[in-house]
Design an enzyme around this catalytic site. Structure first.
Site, PDB file in Angstrom:
ATOM      1  N   HIS A 168       0.863  -1.184   0.000  1.00  0.00           N
ATOM      2  CA  HIS A 168       0.000   0.000   0.000  1.00  0.00           C
ATOM      3  C   HIS A 168       0.899   1.234   0.000  1.00  0.00           C
ATOM      4  O   HIS A 168       1.174   1.820   1.046  1.00  0.00           O
ATOM      5  CB  HIS A 168      -0.902  -0.004   1.236  1.00  0.00           C
TER       6      HIS A 168
ATOM      7  N   GLU B  27      -2.597  -1.715  -3.309  1.00  0.00           N
ATOM      8  CA  GLU B  27      -3.775  -1.005  -2.839  1.00  0.00           C
ATOM      9  C   GLU B  27      -3.428   0.445  -2.539  1.00  0.00           C
ATOM     10  O   GLU B  27      -2.279   0.783  -2.235  1.00  0.00           O
ATOM     11  CB  GLU B  27      -4.365  -1.687  -1.592  1.00  0.00           C
TER      12      GLU B  27
ATOM     13  N   HIS C 146      -7.955  -5.848   7.402  1.00  0.00           N
ATOM     14  CA  HIS C 146      -7.755  -4.808   8.407  1.00  0.00           C
ATOM     15  C   HIS C 146      -8.003  -5.372   9.807  1.00  0.00           C
ATOM     16  O   HIS C 146      -9.121  -5.708  10.169  1.00  0.00           O
ATOM     17  CB  HIS C 146      -8.638  -3.576   8.201  1.00  0.00           C
TER      18      HIS C 146
END
Length: 237
Positions: A43, A70, A190
């Site tokens: 990310h 991401e 997450h």
């Protein structure tokens, strides 16, 4: 079996804390695959405080499983993804100064924007996924954008799991059922950990992939990376 994609942002954070190349991000990613990991996630953020844009280019050359990038689809991110051509891109609406991702997309409000970005990525042959809260309306909105998958934002599940896991997982089951009904693939991520991953994976119908980084790396400090990767794989069976 649900696939395990390991987010290596925290390895880059540790490397950047001292400069140099220790730990070696590319070696760690290769080791994760060797230990059984089925994907690598990164990310990159605009300030490159952990994963650098060059890291994504370098990882593309050595990742042999599935590579997932991401991030918030600003112009620089879009250009990077179209250059690197990962297997999957996950769109996350995080602000530039966010410590970590903290909300899913409002797929209804941002339908036009998401549709345009997703079309660019799909035209390049990249599978797309949208980060969403466990809300059936947001799943329906995601379907309208043309995305291949959603990624369920699981912080509320992780927070509620210790006190009432059935209540914590219910909205995720509902969202997953809606995604299955609409023929959208389901990812999740997450704050998933060794403590809560098994219950989640066993109760979410059609769960294709989980992306886990912070907890997995922290657990590896005590238990070892090879061991922890395989502990996750066993819990996902």
């Amino acid at each position: 079996m649900t696939k395990l994609s390991v987010n290596v942002n925290k390895i880059a954070t540790l490397r950047n804390a001292r400069g140099g190349n220790v730990p070696d991000l590319l070696k760690v990613a290769a080791d994760i695959e060797r230990f059984g990991g089925q994907g690598i996630t990164v990310h990159p953020r605009p300030d490159e405080r952990h994963i650098r844009y060059q890291d994504t280019r370098d990882l593309k050359k050595i990742v042999t499983t599935e590579f997932n990038i991401e991030g918030n689809p600003n112009p620089k991110f879009i250009d990077l993804v179209l250059e690197v051509l990962p297997d999957q891109v996950t769109l996350v609406p995080d602000a530039e100064d966010a410590i970590t991702s903290n909300a899913g997309w409002d797929t209804i409000k941002h339908k036009d924007f998401l549709t345009e970005v997703i079309r660019k990525f799909k035209d390049a042959g990249i599978r797309t996924s949208i980060f969403v809260d466990p809300d059936t309306k947001m799943v329906e909105g995601a379907k309208a954008t043309g995305t291949d998958r959603i990624e369920l934002y699981t912080e509320s599940y992780a927070t509620g799991y210790p006190s009432d896991k059935k209540s914590a997982i219910k909205p995720f089951i509902d969202a997953a059922k809606k995604a299955n009904e609409l023929n959208i693939g389901i990812n999740a991520g997450h704050d998933l950990s060794l403590d809560n991953i098994h219950y989640f994976s066993q109760n979410i119908p059609g769960l294709l992939e989980v992306s886990i980084g912070h907890a997995l790396i922290c657990e590896s400090i005590y238990l070892g990376l090879d061991n922890v990767v395989n502990m996750y794989l066993n819990k996902l069976k």
